[in-house]
Design a protein around this motif. Structure first.
Motif, PDB file in Angstrom:
ATOM      1  N   GLN A 111     -69.621 -37.460   9.970  1.00  0.00           N
ATOM      2  CA  GLN A 111     -68.729 -36.363  10.354  1.00  0.00           C
ATOM      3  C   GLN A 111     -68.055 -36.678  11.677  1.00  0.00           C
ATOM      4  OE1 GLN A 111     -71.150 -32.876  10.489  1.00  0.00           O
ATOM      5  NE2 GLN A 111     -71.015 -32.529   8.287  1.00  0.00           N
ATOM      6  N   ALA A 112     -66.847 -36.253  11.806  1.00  0.00           N
ATOM      7  CA  ALA A 112     -66.103 -36.478  13.040  1.00  0.00           C
ATOM      8  C   ALA A 112     -66.413 -35.338  14.012  1.00  0.00           C
ATOM      9  CB  ALA A 112     -64.619 -36.546  12.757  1.00  0.00           C
ATOM     10  N   ILE A 113     -66.989 -35.673  15.162  1.00  0.00           N
ATOM     11  CA  ILE A 113     -67.354 -34.676  16.160  1.00  0.00           C
ATOM     12  C   ILE A 113     -66.100 -34.032  16.763  1.00  0.00           C
ATOM     13  CG2 ILE A 113     -68.457 -34.343  18.411  1.00  0.00           C
ATOM     14  CD1 ILE A 113     -70.442 -36.484  17.657  1.00  0.00           C
ATOM     15  N   GLY A 114     -65.009 -34.729  16.802  1.00  0.00           N
ATOM     16  CA  GLY A 114     -63.784 -34.213  17.390  1.00  0.00           C
ATOM     17  C   GLY A 114     -63.230 -32.994  16.665  1.00  0.00           C
ATOM     18  N   TRP A 115     -63.628 -32.760  15.431  1.00  0.00           N
ATOM     19  CA  TRP A 115     -63.141 -31.630  14.651  1.00  0.00           C
ATOM     20  C   TRP A 115     -64.076 -30.432  14.702  1.00  0.00           C
ATOM     21  CZ3 TRP A 115     -58.357 -31.342  12.738  1.00  0.00           C
ATOM     22  CH2 TRP A 115     -57.634 -32.525  12.642  1.00  0.00           C
ATOM     23  N   MET A 116     -65.110 -30.476  15.496  1.00  0.00           N
ATOM     24  CA  MET A 116     -66.095 -29.391  15.540  1.00  0.00           C
ATOM     25  C   MET A 116     -65.506 -28.099  16.125  1.00  0.00           C
ATOM     26  SD  MET A 116     -69.596 -31.367  16.540  1.00  0.00           S
ATOM     27  CE  MET A 116     -70.453 -29.865  16.817  1.00  0.00           C
ATOM     28  N   TRP A 117     -64.438 -28.166  16.838  1.00  0.00           N
ATOM     29  CA  TRP A 117     -63.833 -26.981  17.438  1.00  0.00           C
ATOM     30  C   TRP A 117     -62.969 -26.201  16.451  1.00  0.00           C
ATOM     31  CZ3 TRP A 117     -58.559 -26.687  17.351  1.00  0.00           C
ATOM     32  CH2 TRP A 117     -57.875 -27.875  17.078  1.00  0.00           C
ATOM     33  N   VAL A 118     -62.596 -26.785  15.327  1.00  0.00           N
ATOM     34  CA  VAL A 118     -61.675 -26.149  14.389  1.00  0.00           C
ATOM     35  C   VAL A 118     -62.288 -24.888  13.770  1.00  0.00           C
ATOM     36  CG1 VAL A 118     -60.400 -26.436  12.222  1.00  0.00           C
ATOM     37  CG2 VAL A 118     -60.466 -28.296  13.892  1.00  0.00           C
ATOM     38  N   GLY A 119     -63.524 -24.949  13.330  1.00  0.00           N
ATOM     39  CA  GLY A 119     -64.181 -23.788  12.710  1.00  0.00           C
ATOM     40  C   GLY A 119     -64.228 -22.583  13.639  1.00  0.00           C
ATOM     41  N   PRO A 120     -64.779 -22.724  14.838  1.00  0.00           N
ATOM     42  CA  PRO A 120     -64.800 -21.593  15.768  1.00  0.00           C
ATOM     43  C   PRO A 120     -63.400 -21.089  16.140  1.00  0.00           C
ATOM     44  CG  PRO A 120     -66.363 -23.242  16.479  1.00  0.00           C
ATOM     45  CD  PRO A 120     -65.586 -23.837  15.349  1.00  0.00           C
ATOM     46  N   ALA A 121     -62.447 -21.990  16.255  1.00  0.00           N
ATOM     47  CA  ALA A 121     -61.082 -21.575  16.580  1.00  0.00           C
ATOM     48  C   ALA A 121     -60.496 -20.728  15.451  1.00  0.00           C
ATOM     49  CB  ALA A 121     -60.197 -22.791  16.847  1.00  0.00           C
ATOM     50  N   LEU A 122     -60.748 -21.104  14.211  1.00  0.00           N
ATOM     51  CA  LEU A 122     -60.263 -20.325  13.076  1.00  0.00           C
ATOM     52  C   LEU A 122     -60.917 -18.947  13.031  1.00  0.00           C
ATOM     53  CD1 LEU A 122     -60.041 -23.014  10.244  1.00  0.00           C
ATOM     54  CD2 LEU A 122     -58.159 -21.937  11.501  1.00  0.00           C
ATOM     55  N   VAL A 123     -62.186 -18.867  13.396  1.00  0.00           N
ATOM     56  CA  VAL A 123     -62.860 -17.566  13.436  1.00  0.00           C
ATOM     57  C   VAL A 123     -62.213 -16.676  14.493  1.00  0.00           C
ATOM     58  CG1 VAL A 123     -65.034 -16.420  14.018  1.00  0.00           C
ATOM     59  CG2 VAL A 123     -65.048 -18.425  12.528  1.00  0.00           C
ATOM     60  N   VAL A 124     -61.935 -17.216  15.646  1.00  0.00           N
ATOM     61  CA  VAL A 124     -61.308 -16.446  16.723  1.00  0.00           C
ATOM     62  C   VAL A 124     -59.917 -15.979  16.299  1.00  0.00           C
ATOM     63  CG1 VAL A 124     -60.363 -16.604  19.071  1.00  0.00           C
ATOM     64  CG2 VAL A 124     -62.628 -17.515  18.571  1.00  0.00           C
ATOM     65  N   VAL A 125     -59.137 -16.859  15.696  1.00  0.00           N
ATOM     66  CA  VAL A 125     -57.800 -16.487  15.236  1.00  0.00           C
ATOM     67  C   VAL A 125     -57.895 -15.387  14.178  1.00  0.00           C
ATOM     68  CG1 VAL A 125     -55.774 -17.315  13.961  1.00  0.00           C
ATOM     69  CG2 VAL A 125     -56.721 -18.679  15.819  1.00  0.00           C
ATOM     70  N   GLY A 126     -58.846 -15.505  13.265  1.00  0.00           N
ATOM     71  CA  GLY A 126     -59.034 -14.484  12.243  1.00  0.00           C
ATOM     72  C   GLY A 126     -59.392 -13.134  12.841  1.00  0.00           C
ATOM     73  N   LEU A 127     -60.277 -13.132  13.833  1.00  0.00           N
ATOM     74  CA  LEU A 127     -60.653 -11.886  14.498  1.00  0.00           C
ATOM     75  C   LEU A 127     -59.475 -11.266  15.235  1.00  0.00           C
ATOM     76  CD1 LEU A 127     -64.200 -12.813  15.854  1.00  0.00           C
ATOM     77  CD2 LEU A 127     -63.645 -11.249  13.981  1.00  0.00           C
ATOM     78  N   LEU A 128     -58.642 -12.094  15.842  1.00  0.00           N
ATOM     79  CA  LEU A 128     -57.455 -11.580  16.526  1.00  0.00           C
ATOM     80  C   LEU A 128     -56.484 -10.942  15.530  1.00  0.00           C
ATOM     81  CD1 LEU A 128     -56.769 -14.432  19.110  1.00  0.00           C
ATOM     82  CD2 LEU A 128     -57.555 -12.109  19.590  1.00  0.00           C
ATOM     83  N   ILE A 129     -56.305 -11.559  14.382  1.00  0.00           N
ATOM     84  CA  ILE A 129     -55.411 -11.005  13.363  1.00  0.00           C
ATOM     85  C   ILE A 129     -55.954  -9.686  12.842  1.00  0.00           C
ATOM     86  CG2 ILE A 129     -54.534 -11.369  11.011  1.00  0.00           C
ATOM     87  CD1 ILE A 129     -54.288 -14.352  11.748  1.00  0.00           C
ATOM     88  N   ILE A 130     -57.242  -9.621  12.579  1.00  0.00           N
ATOM     89  CA  ILE A 130     -57.856  -8.378  12.095  1.00  0.00           C
ATOM     90  C   ILE A 130     -57.732  -7.281  13.148  1.00  0.00           C
ATOM     91  CG2 ILE A 130     -60.068  -7.298  11.494  1.00  0.00           C
ATOM     92  CD1 ILE A 130     -60.786  -9.953  10.081  1.00  0.00           C
ATOM     93  N   GLY A 131     -57.961  -7.611  14.408  1.00  0.00           N
ATOM     94  CA  GLY A 131     -57.825  -6.635  15.490  1.00  0.00           C
ATOM     95  C   GLY A 131     -56.403  -6.125  15.620  1.00  0.00           C
TER      96      GLY A 131
END
Length: 76
Positions: A8-28
């Protein structure tokens, strides 16, 4: 350079949490907009359904100016 651990590429580990934050912002954002729409008062007036119908009837010539002004003044 991206480090690879266990295939697995460690450099992509931030994508999942970033998508969760973006999703929460859209829902809010959607929740706030829906709440604001729900608080609008159903007052009559120039922009109300009754006002628009009255304007249309006057434009079609169904009522005269005196009747139009009298009915318009009765709208809150």
């Amino acid at each position: 350079m991206i480090a690879v651990v266990g295939g697995q590429a460690i450099g992509w580990m931030w994508v999942g949490p970033a998508l969760v934050v973006v999703g929460l912002l859209i829902i809010g954002y959607a929740t706030v907009n829906l709440a604001r729409r729900g608080r609008k008062s159903p007052r009559m007036g120039a922009g109300s359904a009754a006002g628009r119908i009255l304007d249309e009837r006057y434009a079609r010539g169904e009522i005269d100016e005196q009747d139009y002004r009298q009915r318009r003044s009765m709208l809150p």
